[in-house]
Write a protein that holds these residues in place. Structure first.
Motif, PDB file in Angstrom:
ATOM      1  N   VAL A 118       0.826  -1.208   0.000  1.00 39.70           N
ATOM      2  CA  VAL A 118       0.000   0.000   0.000  1.00 39.70           C
ATOM      3  C   VAL A 118       0.868   1.269   0.000  1.00 39.70           C
ATOM      4  N   PHE A 119       1.871   1.310   0.874  1.00 39.44           N
ATOM      5  CA  PHE A 119       2.653   2.547   0.995  1.00 39.44           C
ATOM      6  C   PHE A 119       3.718   2.687  -0.089  1.00 39.44           C
ATOM      7  N   SER A 120       4.187   1.589  -0.671  1.00 41.39           N
ATOM      8  CA  SER A 120       5.122   1.766  -1.786  1.00 41.39           C
ATOM      9  C   SER A 120       4.348   2.165  -3.043  1.00 41.39           C
ATOM     10  N   ARG A 121       3.071   1.791  -3.127  1.00 45.44           N
ATOM     11  CA  ARG A 121       2.247   2.278  -4.238  1.00 45.44           C
ATOM     12  C   ARG A 121       2.162   3.809  -4.213  1.00 45.44           C
ATOM     13  N   MET A 122       2.235   4.377  -2.974  1.00 40.97           N
ATOM     14  CA  MET A 122       2.231   5.849  -2.854  1.00 40.97           C
ATOM     15  C   MET A 122       3.639   6.428  -3.019  1.00 40.97           C
ATOM     16  N   GLY A 123       4.648   5.580  -2.936  1.00 40.65           N
ATOM     17  CA  GLY A 123       6.019   6.052  -3.128  1.00 40.65           C
ATOM     18  C   GLY A 123       6.834   6.179  -1.846  1.00 40.65           C
ATOM     19  N   PHE A 124       6.420   5.512  -0.776  1.00 40.21           N
ATOM     20  CA  PHE A 124       7.161   5.607   0.494  1.00 40.21           C
ATOM     21  C   PHE A 124       8.060   4.383   0.708  1.00 40.21           C
ATOM     22  N   ASN A 125       9.177   4.594   1.426  1.00 38.76           N
ATOM     23  CA  ASN A 125      10.067   3.483   1.769  1.00 38.76           C
ATOM     24  C   ASN A 125       9.795   3.023   3.206  1.00 38.76           C
ATOM     25  N   ASP A 126      10.488   1.962   3.614  1.00 32.80           N
ATOM     26  CA  ASP A 126      10.259   1.370   4.947  1.00 32.80           C
ATOM     27  C   ASP A 126      10.338   2.398   6.071  1.00 32.80           C
ATOM     28  N   MET A 163       7.394   4.642   6.131  1.00 31.58           N
ATOM     29  CA  MET A 163       6.185   3.938   6.597  1.00 31.58           C
ATOM     30  C   MET A 163       6.145   3.923   8.119  1.00 31.58           C
ATOM     31  N   VAL A 164       7.293   3.662   8.730  1.00 32.74           N
ATOM     32  CA  VAL A 164       7.333   3.624  10.194  1.00 32.74           C
ATOM     33  C   VAL A 164       7.144   5.029  10.762  1.00 32.74           C
ATOM     34  N   ALA A 165       7.789   6.012  10.164  1.00 30.99           N
ATOM     35  CA  ALA A 165       7.639   7.395  10.652  1.00 30.99           C
ATOM     36  C   ALA A 165       6.163   7.806  10.605  1.00 30.99           C
ATOM     37  N   LEU A 166       5.498   7.544   9.480  1.00 31.42           N
ATOM     38  CA  LEU A 166       4.075   7.899   9.364  1.00 31.42           C
ATOM     39  C   LEU A 166       3.258   7.194  10.439  1.00 31.42           C
ATOM     40  N   SER A 167       3.593   5.924  10.690  1.00 29.46           N
ATOM     41  CA  SER A 167       2.815   5.113  11.635  1.00 29.46           C
ATOM     42  C   SER A 167       2.753   5.714  13.026  1.00 29.46           C
ATOM     43  N   GLY A 168       3.701   6.558  13.345  1.00 29.39           N
ATOM     44  CA  GLY A 168       3.701   7.220  14.646  1.00 29.39           C
ATOM     45  C   GLY A 168       2.453   8.040  14.889  1.00 29.39           C
ATOM     46  N   ALA A 169       1.683   8.334  13.834  1.00 22.88           N
ATOM     47  CA  ALA A 169       0.438   9.100  14.009  1.00 22.88           C
ATOM     48  C   ALA A 169      -0.599   8.317  14.804  1.00 22.88           C
ATOM     49  N   HIS A 170      -0.404   7.011  14.910  1.00 24.27           N
ATOM     50  CA  HIS A 170      -1.335   6.248  15.747  1.00 24.27           C
ATOM     51  C   HIS A 170      -1.089   6.478  17.236  1.00 24.27           C
ATOM     52  N   ILE A 205       6.861  -4.237  14.857  1.00 27.12           N
ATOM     53  CA  ILE A 205       7.900  -4.803  15.742  1.00 27.12           C
ATOM     54  C   ILE A 205       8.232  -6.256  15.375  1.00 27.12           C
ATOM     55  N   LYS A 206       7.349  -6.900  14.615  1.00 25.44           N
ATOM     56  CA  LYS A 206       7.640  -8.283  14.200  1.00 25.44           C
ATOM     57  C   LYS A 206       8.605  -8.306  13.013  1.00 25.44           C
ATOM     58  N   ASP A 207       8.465  -7.345  12.123  1.00 29.17           N
ATOM     59  CA  ASP A 207       9.296  -7.287  10.916  1.00 29.17           C
ATOM     60  C   ASP A 207      10.604  -6.573  11.264  1.00 29.17           C
ATOM     61  N   LYS A 208      11.719  -7.287  11.056  1.00 22.50           N
ATOM     62  CA  LYS A 208      13.034  -6.761  11.488  1.00 22.50           C
ATOM     63  C   LYS A 208      13.372  -5.408  10.881  1.00 22.50           C
ATOM     64  N   LYS A 209      13.055  -5.254   9.597  1.00 21.16           N
ATOM     65  CA  LYS A 209      13.427  -4.001   8.917  1.00 21.16           C
ATOM     66  C   LYS A 209      12.605  -2.832   9.440  1.00 21.16           C
ATOM     67  N   PHE A 210      11.333  -3.080   9.738  1.00 22.12           N
ATOM     68  CA  PHE A 210      10.505  -2.031  10.342  1.00 22.12           C
ATOM     69  C   PHE A 210      10.968  -1.748  11.782  1.00 22.12           C
ATOM     70  N   ARG A 211      11.260  -2.809  12.518  1.00 19.71           N
ATOM     71  CA  ARG A 211      11.549  -2.690  13.948  1.00 19.71           C
ATOM     72  C   ARG A 211      12.728  -1.767  14.240  1.00 19.71           C
ATOM     73  N   LYS A 212      13.721  -1.853  13.387  1.00 24.77           N
ATOM     74  CA  LYS A 212      14.903  -0.989  13.526  1.00 24.77           C
ATOM     75  C   LYS A 212      14.486   0.496  13.635  1.00 24.77           C
ATOM     76  N   TYR A 213      13.505   0.900  12.845  1.00 26.46           N
ATOM     77  CA  TYR A 213      13.069   2.303  12.868  1.00 26.46           C
ATOM     78  C   TYR A 213      12.152   2.594  14.058  1.00 26.46           C
ATOM     79  N   VAL A 214      11.397   1.576  14.492  1.00 20.70           N
ATOM     80  CA  VAL A 214      10.591   1.759  15.714  1.00 20.70           C
ATOM     81  C   VAL A 214      11.552   2.051  16.872  1.00 20.70           C
ATOM     82  N   GLU A 215      12.648   1.293  16.923  1.00 24.31           N
ATOM     83  CA  GLU A 215      13.636   1.495  18.002  1.00 24.31           C
ATOM     84  C   GLU A 215      14.266   2.886  17.910  1.00 24.31           C
ATOM     85  N   LEU A 216      14.570   3.295  16.694  1.00 21.05           N
ATOM     86  CA  LEU A 216      15.156   4.635  16.494  1.00 21.05           C
ATOM     87  C   LEU A 216      14.198   5.724  16.994  1.00 21.05           C
TER      88      LEU A 216
END
Ligand code: HIF
Length: 286
Positions: A160-168, A171-178, A242-253
């Motif tokens: 969904v988010f790469s269809r809009m042109g976003f990278n991993d 996607m995590v940065a945007l998710s912080g809006a939750h 947090i389950k996906d390693k590549k996403f999780r790295k940015y959650v930690e950041l």
């Protein structure tokens, strides 16, 4: 006195008076309607952020369709998509502002309201510029099924988010809006807020994802996760971060570095609201 060779003042030539487009006044009017006792957690802010994002998140970079330009959520079928349930409320609270400033397009007003809401709840300043033009009818609605499905996994989020042109990372940065707002059983079928401070923009969502223990909620509703107080929630798509390693790295950041989160969120959210919009060459941020 004028002949066609002479430059003519625009107002005289067309007989129209010029309306000053005071976006600062619109921003102020939006700020004034944010806080409201008796609605959810005391603010329309989260709902307006969701409106701005759902108006924009239909964009498809492959063919340039969808996105905030056009404000097609006013029309069928888009206004009745299940994913947009509850956003009629967001659109209706903005009507008096549209009536007061009729020169602003709905598309500009909806996106600006998301920006003002984030700022009003303590978040970063989000670069925003006007220039979206409303489309006249529902024939311009984008194809359905483009907004994300909360019951799905990492692959769906990436699609969904790469269809809009976003990278991993975006996607995590945007998710912080939750960190903002809550789920409503009569809108999405889910229930409860993500954090204990749903009207304050912060990196708490990332901290909670990492530091709380999330277990499947036992109920008749769709699968969602709850903390040990049973008052907070995470969607299946939130848990993927947090389950996906590549996403999780940015959650930690972002859990460690709120400044970085604010700055990355501001860039990504600003871009989200501009997807598919053609701005006149000289448009400046307000
Ligand atoms: Fe949400 N989102 N979102 N979302 N969202 C809900 C509510 C809010 C997803 C699902 C839901 C983003 C991405 C995704 C906000 C902002 C953003 C709800 C609950 C669901 C189910 C609706 C309700 O019941 O009222 C999914 C699957 C997403 C992709 C992973 C964005 C990043 C986080 C892009 C985003 O900015 C906000 C704010 C709300 C709260 C609305 C409220 O009324 O309080």
């Amino acid at each position: 006195l004028f002949n066609s060779e002479m430059p003519q003042p625009a107002a005289l030539a067309t007989g129209q008076t010029t309306v000053k487009k005071d976006y600062g006044a619109v921003k102020k009017a939006i700020e004034d309607i944010l806080d409201v006792e008796g609605y959810d957690d005391g603010s329309y802010g989260p709902l307006l952020v969701r409106l701005a994002w759902h108006a924009s998140g239909t964009f498809d970079k492959a063919d340039g369709t969808g996105g905030s330009n056009g404000a097609t959520m006013r029309f069928e079928p888009e206004c009745s998509w299940g994913s947009n349930a509850g956003l009629d409320k967001a659109r209706s609270i903005l009507e008096p502002i549209k009536a007061k400033f009729p020169w602003i397009s709905y598309a500009d007003l909806w996106t600006l309201s998301g920006v003002v809401a984030v700022e009003g709840m303590g978040g970063p300043t989000i670069p925003w510029r006007p220039g979206r033009v409303d489309k006249p009818s529902g024939v311009h609605c984008p194809a359905g099924g483009r907004l994300p499905d909360a019951s799905k996994g990492a692959q769906h989020i990436r699609e969904v988010f790469s269809r809009m042109g976003f990278n991993d990372q975006e996607m995590v940065a945007l998710s912080g809006a939750h960190t903002l707002g809550r789920c409503h059983t009569d809108r999405s079928g889910y229930v409860n807020p993500w954090t204990n401070a749903p009207t304050t923009f912060s990196n708490l969502y990332f901290q909670d994802l990492l530091n709380k223990k999330w277990t499947p909620k036992k109920w008749d509703g769709p699968l969602q996760y709850e903390d040990n107080t049973k008052t907070l929630m995470m969607l299946p798509t939130d848990m993927e971060l947090i389950k996906d390693k590549k996403f999780r790295k940015y959650v930690e950041l972002y859990a460690k570095n709120e400044e970085q989160f604010f700055s990355d969120f501001a860039s990504a959210f600003s871009r989200l609201l501009e997807l598919g919009v053609q701005f006149p060459a000289a448009t400046v941020a307000v």
